[in-house]
Scaffold this active site. Structure first.
Site, PDB file in Angstrom:
ATOM      1  N   ASP A  65      -6.048  18.962 -15.769  1.00 20.91           N
ATOM      2  CA  ASP A  65      -6.371  17.591 -16.185  1.00 20.91           C
ATOM      3  C   ASP A  65      -5.897  17.439 -17.635  1.00 20.91           C
ATOM      4  O   ASP A  65      -6.415  18.089 -18.537  1.00 20.91           O
ATOM      5  CB  ASP A  65      -7.886  17.354 -16.067  1.00 20.91           C
ATOM      6  N   ARG A  92       0.841  -1.209   0.000  1.00 25.29           N
ATOM      7  CA  ARG A  92       0.000   0.000   0.000  1.00 25.29           C
ATOM      8  C   ARG A  92       0.874   1.257   0.000  1.00 25.29           C
ATOM      9  O   ARG A  92       0.586   2.243  -0.655  1.00 25.29           O
ATOM     10  CB  ARG A  92      -0.974  -0.010   1.193  1.00 25.29           C
ATOM     11  N   TYR A  94     -15.478  17.368 -16.287  1.00 24.98           N
ATOM     12  CA  TYR A  94     -15.855  15.952 -16.394  1.00 24.98           C
ATOM     13  C   TYR A  94     -17.009  15.649 -15.433  1.00 24.98           C
ATOM     14  O   TYR A  94     -16.919  15.951 -14.236  1.00 24.98           O
ATOM     15  CB  TYR A  94     -14.637  15.088 -16.085  1.00 24.98           C
ATOM     16  N   LYS A 117      -7.452   6.136 -19.919  1.00 25.99           N
ATOM     17  CA  LYS A 117      -7.651   6.570 -21.305  1.00 25.99           C
ATOM     18  C   LYS A 117      -6.377   6.330 -22.119  1.00 25.99           C
ATOM     19  O   LYS A 117      -5.948   5.209 -22.246  1.00 25.99           O
ATOM     20  CB  LYS A 117      -8.112   8.034 -21.313  1.00 25.99           C
TER      21      LYS A 117
END
Ligand code: PLP
Length: 375
Positions: free
Chosen positions: A171, A47, A99, A196
Site C-alpha cells: 500500500d 462498467r 489501516y 489521498k
C-alpha cells in the site's frame, strides 16, 4: 520520462474531435457497435471500460513503473478486491497496524469467508518470516503505516514473500510514487487510496491497483473490477487525473512543511514523542532513507498527559481542521483512537497530523498556540 513529465502527459492525449487539451468527461454508459459487430475504439460499456478511467489507469501505471492498473471507487474496495482474488484456505500476512478499516474487513468478512490471516509487526522482518505458512499466498505491507507512521523494508519483505511463493502487495498511499516506487523494489502489486495524495484536493474517493508484468493474480482482479463494477465515475477519474498533474510539486511541499513541523514538535516540552521517519532519531529513519526520496507529509505525535491533553490540543487549533483523511491542501488533525473505536491499538494520547500546503510558519504558530494552552 521523469515523474513530473509523466504526471502531466501519461495517459493524456489531445482530443481528436475538438483539439481539446484537457480531456472531456465521457459520461456515456454505452458505446456504438459497428455494422460488422466490432467495437473499433475498444469501448463497449462503461462498467467494462471508459476513456476517463483508462486514462487514469495508464497514468498511475506509468508513475509506478507498472504494466497495468485497475481503478476502483475507493481505496478500501481496491484492497478488498485483492482479497477476493484469493481462494478460501489461503493465508495472508498483514501488518499489525494495518489501516483500521481494512483490518476490520479482514477479520469480520474474509476470515469467515475462509482466509487465514496473521497480523505481525512488519518493521521487524524476522517476524514476517516467522509468520510464513505452507499456504501463505499474500503478504500485504503498508509503508509508512497509518497512523503509527512505521516503516517496513520493502525489498526484504518482498524477498520473504517470494521465497514463500506468495505475492507481495504494498500500500503506497502515504508515500506516493513520487517518494517511493515499490514495484521497482520487488512488489508485485501496489495499491492506493487515490482519495489521498493522488487526487490531492479532498474532493474524491477512489482507489487503484497497479501490477508489474506477468502477475497472474491481477487478471482475477481485472475481472472482478469489470464484472463487479466497484469503479470510479468518469468525473472522479477526471478529477483524480487533474490532481495528478501537480502531484510531484505538491509532494515536495508537503514533505518540506512536514519536516519543519516535526522538528518544531520534537523540541516541544508538551510532546512526548513525534513519529516521523524524517527525524534522525525515528525508528524508521534508516530504512526510509534507503527506500524513500523524501519522508512524506504525515506524522503522529504523542502528547504528554494522555488523552485529555491530546483532545485539548485538537480542540484548540485554528488553521488545522479536525478531520480524518490526508493528502489534500488542508492540514488536518485527528485523535485516532476515538475514531477507530474499541479494539484499536492506537495510543490514547496520539494525534495524527496531515501536513497540508499552507505556509509552514502559520502551521507552526497554530500548533504552538494550541500546545501552550495545555502546558
Ligand atoms: C485512506 C486509506 C485507505 C482507504 O481508502 P478509502 O478511499 O478511504 O476507502 C487504505 N489504505 C490507506 C493507507 C489509507 O490511507
Amino acid at each position: 520520462m521523469k515523474i513530473e513529465t509523466k504526471a502531466i502527459h501519461a495517459g493524456r492525449y489531445v482530443d481528436s474531435a475538438t483539439g481539446a487539451v484537457t480531456p472531456p468527461i465521457y459520461l456515456s454508459s454505452t458505446f456504438e457497435r459497428q455494422p460488422d459487430g466490432s467495437y473499433p475504439t475498444g469501448f463497449e460499456y462503461s462498467r467494462d471500460g471508459n476513456p476517463n478511467r483508462n486514462a487514469l489507469e495508464q497514468c498511475v501505471c506509468a508513475l509506478e513503473d507498472g504494466q497495468e492498473a485497475a481503478a476502483f471507487s475507493s481505496g478500501s474496495v481496491a484492497t478488498m478486491t485483492i482479497f477476493q482474488a484469493l481462494s478460501p484456505g489461503d493465508h495472508v500476512i498483514a501488518p499489525d497496524d494495518l489501516y483500521f478499516g481494512i483490518r476490520q474487513l479482514l477479520k469480520d468478512t474474509f476470515v469467515p469467508w475462509g482466509l487465514e490471516v496473521s497480523f505481525v509487526d512488519m518493521t521487524d522482518v524476522s517476524q514476517t518470516r516467522k509468520a510464513v505458512r505452507r499456504n501463505t499466498r499474500l503478504v500485504l505491507a503498508e509503508t509508512p503505516s497509518n497512523p503509527q507512521i512505521k516503516v517496513t523494508d520493502i525489498r526484504k519483505t518482498s524477498e520473504i514473500a517470494h521465497d514463500a511463493g506468495a505475492y507481495f502487495v504494498c500500500d503506497n498511499t502515504m508515500a506516493t510514487p513520487v517518494l517511493q516506487r515499490p514495484l521497482d523494489l520487488g512488489a508485485d502489486l501496489v495499491v492506493h487510496a487515490t482519495t489521498k495524495y493522488l487526487s490531492g484536493h479532498d474532493d474524491v474517493t477512489g482507489g487503484i491497483i497497479v501490477a508489474k508484468q506477468g502477475i497472474e493474480l491481477f487478471q482475477k482482479i481485472r475481472k472482478l473490477q469489470k464484472i463487479g463494477g466497484a469503479i470510479p465515475s468518469p468525473f472522479e477519474c477526471w478529477l483524480t487525473l487533474r490532481g495528478i498533474n501537480t502531484l510531484p510539486y505538491r509532494m515536495r511541499a508537503h514533505c518540506d512543511n512536514a519536516l519543519k513541523v516535526a522538528e518544531f514538535l520534537n523540541n516541544h516540552p508538551a510532546i512526548e514523542k513525534v513519529l516521523y521517519p524524517g527525524l534522525s532519531n525515528d525508528a524508521g529513519h534508516s530504512t526510509a532513507s534507503q527506500q524513500m526520496s523524501l519522508f512524506g507529509g504525515m506524522m503522529s505525535v504523542q502528547v504528554n498527559g494522555g488523552r485529555d491533553n491530546a483532545m485539548g490540543v485538537a480542540a484548540k487549533v485554528r488553521i488545522f481542521t479536525r478531520a480524518t483523511s490526508f493528502g489534500g491542501p488542508h492540514s488536518l488533525i485527528e485523535h485516532r483512537a476515538s475514531i477507530e473505536g474499541p479494539g484499536t491499538k492506537t495510543p490514547d494520547n496520539l494525534l495524527r497530523l496531515a501536513i497540508g500546503l499552507e505556509n509552514v510558519d502559520d502551521l507552526i504558530a497554530d500548533l504552538a498556540q494550541a500546545l501552550s494552552q495545555i502546558e
